[in-house]
Design an enzyme around this catalytic site. Structure first.
Site, PDB file in Angstrom:
ATOM      1  N   GLU A 157       0.816  -1.224   0.000  1.00 39.59           N
ATOM      2  CA  GLU A 157       0.000   0.000   0.000  1.00 39.59           C
ATOM      3  C   GLU A 157       0.846   1.269   0.000  1.00 39.59           C
ATOM      4  OE1 GLU A 157      -2.819  -0.591   3.190  1.00 39.59           O
ATOM      5  OE2 GLU A 157      -3.620  -2.386   2.235  1.00 39.59           O
ATOM      6  N   ASN A 217       2.191  -4.904  -3.307  1.00 42.59           N
ATOM      7  CA  ASN A 217       0.773  -5.197  -3.084  1.00 42.59           C
ATOM      8  C   ASN A 217       0.021  -3.891  -2.857  1.00 42.59           C
ATOM      9  OD1 ASN A 217      -1.136  -7.408  -2.529  1.00 42.59           O
ATOM     10  ND2 ASN A 217      -1.166  -6.699  -0.395  1.00 42.59           N
ATOM     11  N   HIS A 257     -10.187  -5.732  -3.015  1.00 37.69           N
ATOM     12  CA  HIS A 257     -11.287  -5.412  -2.094  1.00 37.69           C
ATOM     13  C   HIS A 257     -12.313  -4.614  -2.897  1.00 37.69           C
ATOM     14  CE1 HIS A 257      -9.147  -6.859   1.393  1.00 37.69           C
ATOM     15  NE2 HIS A 257      -8.115  -6.105   1.106  1.00 37.69           N
ATOM     16  N   GLU A 288      -6.205 -10.270  -1.949  1.00 34.30           N
ATOM     17  CA  GLU A 288      -6.998 -10.081  -0.713  1.00 34.30           C
ATOM     18  C   GLU A 288      -8.475  -9.933  -1.053  1.00 34.30           C
ATOM     19  OE1 GLU A 288      -5.513  -6.899   1.748  1.00 34.30           O
ATOM     20  OE2 GLU A 288      -3.422  -7.455   1.423  1.00 34.30           O
ATOM     21  N   ASP A 290     -12.275  -9.651  -1.437  1.00 40.73           N
ATOM     22  CA  ASP A 290     -13.631  -9.739  -0.912  1.00 40.73           C
ATOM     23  C   ASP A 290     -14.483  -8.844  -1.797  1.00 40.73           C
ATOM     24  OD1 ASP A 290     -12.780  -7.251   0.239  1.00 40.73           O
ATOM     25  OD2 ASP A 290     -12.483  -8.210   2.178  1.00 40.73           O
TER      26      ASP A 290
END
Ligand code: G3I
Length: 499
Positions: A157, A217, A257, A288, A290
């Site tokens: 990030e 990432n 996400h 990651e 979702d």
């Protein structure tokens, strides 16, 4: 917790008829698929057959049987973050949770993603540390688990929110210096915590003879565009980082996400964006995932299961997209439980499969092929949602030309109102040290984004030329660049000239 995140709601061949994923030194390989074989019944088996991993973020207190049954990759959700394991001098402490997870993964034949070494958040005792201390920590952490960790998120990030395309301004990025003031940190005189951390990590991996691959990432980097069709500047900035530091970076994690934040929606150019990173030679992971199941305000598109299917298909369609990881097992145990973004309901070891689970399993069982992404509407409005399935046109080819030494072909993905093109530049019988490609866009077509090439013009006759890292192409080999545009791009006939 990141504020903006809170807001945003060695390859071995075996002769078997079915494909098998082999976990050898972190390598993923795929065997040929027998089309008559029965569909697999777990995510890990279906993914393995298709040649990728399907993983889960996990904690030591949730190592239920489902973890090893359904998943073949594990990311410690919190137990390898600096606030758990780093001392202020870059030493290690409290590694028990991480050890438990690595051991569990190993005994269940799962790959491990180390998460994460350099991050502005959850930095713990490392907060404010110098690059020298970060380097000490990087060395200690990588060496502790060695090749038992297949992938490490070295930098997490690093880029700002809100699609600015800029680096973050808080530590550790406060160490950055743009010596010549040209607006980037890529020059020899610049200081860049991303570069320096990757250089250190690569040194450690090489010195130890490790197979560990080094990843960067980030989130909101998934599409070429964001809601409204605006360029995804954050994705472009990440692309520039990977391109400039390609010698140190092995893999890219698009966190995935997906929710109804304008920068976090699922766009139709997800696959094209995965492909352009893959074209740099790195592995791409959806690291990651979702997907918000917020159907209540009708802004999430066609439903969670179809959105999962679309995301999984985008990865399957790009060979170097080698893994998908969901950020938890069940909705209620997700750190963002209100989004109901995962594949299972239930908890405490007792789980029920959701429609999204079945959609993912079904899509994985179809394997890697040229299946177009599902034609469901995108999540959230984009400028021009496709109303027809993407079409891959037969590539027009300029015949190999002995005087110019290169040829070019175009592969086109089109939808109503837009297109993404991949252009392959192939050297003839001699190596080339530079190339240019000219083509003419039909009236009404306009380029909006180009990668891995310089460009002059956005409509009509447009010229592309190599960038620093892809001008030299050996005889018979090829390199690729891409572009995106609005309008229709039929009848493209590229002409390649070598220098
Ligand atoms: O362990 C303590 C517990 O002792 C205490 O009682 C409790 C009180 O709030 O907090 C617990 O710590 C929490 C920790 O998760 C473990 O559950 C922290 O408050 C909480 O902030 C922390 O949240 C984690 C978050 O990163 C922090 O940024 C989430 O679990 C974790 O899923 C999330 O993961 C991040 C990735 O690392 C990077 N990308 C985004 C992703 C979340 O979408």
């Amino acid at each position: 917790m990141n504020g903006s995140l809170r807001q945003r709601k060695k390859v071995t061949r075996i002769a078997l008829p079915t494909a098998v994923l082999l976990l050898v030194s972190g390598a993923v390989t795929v065997q040929s698929i027998d089309p008559a074989a029965a569909a697999e019944t777990t995510l890990r088996a279906a993914a393995a057959k298709a040649g990728l991993f399907f993983g889960v973020a996990a904690s030591p207190n949730r190592l239920y049987p489902i973890v090893g049954q359904e998943f073949n990759q594990l990311t410690p959700e919190n137990d390898m973050k600096p606030d758990r394991i780093a001392t202020s001098s870059g030493g290690l402490q409290n590694t028990g949770g991480a050890d438990t997870l690595v051991n569990h993964a190993q005994s269940n034949n799962m790959l491990v993603r180390g998460h994460t070494l350099v991050w502005h958040s959850q930095a713990g005792a490392l907060q404010g540390a110098s690059q020298a201390t970060l380097n000490t920590f990087i060395g200690n952490a990588i060496n502790r688990w060695g090749s038992r960790i297949a992938y490490w998120d070295v930098v997490n990030e690093a880029l700002e929110d809100n699609n600015t395309g800029r680096r973050r301004t808080q530590w550790p990025h406060t160490m950055n210096r743009d010596a010549n003031g040209d607006g980037d940190f890529f020059d020899a005189g610049d200081t860049d915590v991303i570069r320096d951390s990757f250089i250190r990590a690569k040194q450690v991996v090489q010195a130890g003879g490790l197979t560990t691959k080094l990843c960067i990432n980030d989130y909101d980097v998934e599409g070429l565009t964001v809601q409204g069709g605006t360029q995804n500047r954050k994705a472009n900035a990440l692309y520039d980082i990977v391109r400039n530091y390609r010698q140190y970076i092995d893999c890219v994690g698009f966190q995935g996400h997906f929710n109804d934040n304008p920068n976090s929606i699922i766009t139709n150019d997800l696959q094209a964006n995965i492909q352009r990173f893959a074209d740099l030679g790195v592995e791409v992971h959806l690291s990651e995932v979702d997907i918000d199941d917020d159907l209540s305000n009708n802004d999430i598109g066609a439903g969670q299961a179809e959105n999962y299917r679309k995301v999984v298909r985008a990865c399957l369609n790009v060979t170097k997209c080698t893994g998908i990881t969901v950020w938890g097992i069940s909705d209620s145990e997700s750190w963002r439980s209100s989004e109901r973004g995962l594949l299972f309901t239930g908890g405490n070891g007792s789980y029920q499969k959701k429609a999204a689970y079945h959609a993912v399993l079904d899509e994985l069982n179809k394997g890697r092929n040229s299946t177009p992404p599902p034609t469901t509407p995108p999540v959230g409005p984009t400028t021009l949602p496709p109303t027809t399935p993407p079409v891959t046109s037969a590539p027009p080819t300029t015949p190999p030309n002995p005087t110019t030494g290169c040829s070019a072909t175009v592969s086109l993905n089109s939808w109503t109102g837009g297109f993404v093109a991949t252009v392959r530049v192939t050297a003839g019988t001699s190596p080339i040290n530079g190339w240019s490609v000219q083509l003419t866009l039909p009236p009404g077509a306009t380029l909006t984004n180009v990668w891995s090439a310089n460009r002059s013009g956005t409509s009509g006759t447009v010229q592309f030329s190599n960038v620093s890292y892809n001008g030299s192409v050996n005889a018979g080999q090829y390199t690729e660049f891409g572009f995106q545009g609005t309008g229709a791009a039929t009848g493209l006939t590229p002409v390649c000239t070598a220098s």
